[in-house]
Structures are given as C-alpha cells and as structure tokens.
Write a protein that holds these residues in place. Structure first.
Motif, PDB file in Angstrom:
ATOM      1  N   LEU A 186      -8.854 -39.170  -9.599  1.00 40.71           N
ATOM      2  CA  LEU A 186     -10.160 -39.554  -9.814  1.00 40.71           C
ATOM      3  C   LEU A 186     -10.464 -40.874  -9.268  1.00 40.71           C
TER       4      LEU A 186
ATOM      5  N   TYR B 106     -15.823 -37.217 -15.176  1.00 38.64           N
ATOM      6  CA  TYR B 106     -16.267 -37.964 -13.750  1.00 38.64           C
ATOM      7  C   TYR B 106     -16.127 -39.379 -14.041  1.00 38.64           C
TER       8      TYR B 106
ATOM      9  N   GLU C 292     -15.956 -31.595 -18.567  1.00 42.81           N
ATOM     10  CA  GLU C 292     -15.390 -32.439 -17.522  1.00 42.81           C
ATOM     11  C   GLU C 292     -15.525 -33.771 -17.292  1.00 42.81           C
TER      12      GLU C 292
END
Length: 81
Positions: free
Chosen positions: A22, A44, A42
């Motif tokens: 990430l 992010y 999810e």
C-alpha cells in the motif's frame, strides 16, 4: 494471506508486506470503506503526497485576476450578512 490480531484497545499492526504494497509509512493514515457488492471492508491509504494532488483542479477557462478574486470574496461576504 497476511493476518493480524486486534489488541484489547482495538489496535491492529498492519503486516509489513501489506504496508509495503500500500506504500504506507509511519504516520500515514488509512481509510476503511465498506464494499456493498462484496460485503467486505476495503483499506485505502488516506495520506497523499503533494505531488499526487497535481492536476486535480483544472485551470480556469478564463484567467482570473487577484482584483477579481478580492471583489468576488467581498461580494460573497456582503451577501452573507
């Protein structure tokens, strides 16, 4: 598949492989989004570099002078009263 354990304070250490994938580093923020199609959350990265923001706002069709901006701000301020 990487996994983690939740502490009694609700904290989780994100595995190093996931952080690397990430692009996360110490101090970065993350966001959680619920995907209704899959029924899963999810993760992010929420921290973006200034360079990543380039191009988000397009140039105005007509250039605006500082005087025009000041006039527009003054008009909005007067109408808000």
């Amino acid at each position: 598949m990487p996994s983690a354990t939740i502490t009694s304070k609700g904290q989780v250490t994100i595995p190093v492989d996931v952080r690397n994938q990430l692009g996360l580093v110490t101090g970065d923020r993350i966001e959680f989004s619920f995907n209704e199609e899959t029924g899963r959350y999810e993760v992010y990265p929420a921290t973006r570099s200034l360079a990543a923001l380039k191009g988000i706002v397009s140039k105005p069709a007509k250039p605006v002078s500082v005087e025009d901006m000041n006039r527009a701000i003054a008009e909005q301020g007067a109408s808000a009263r």
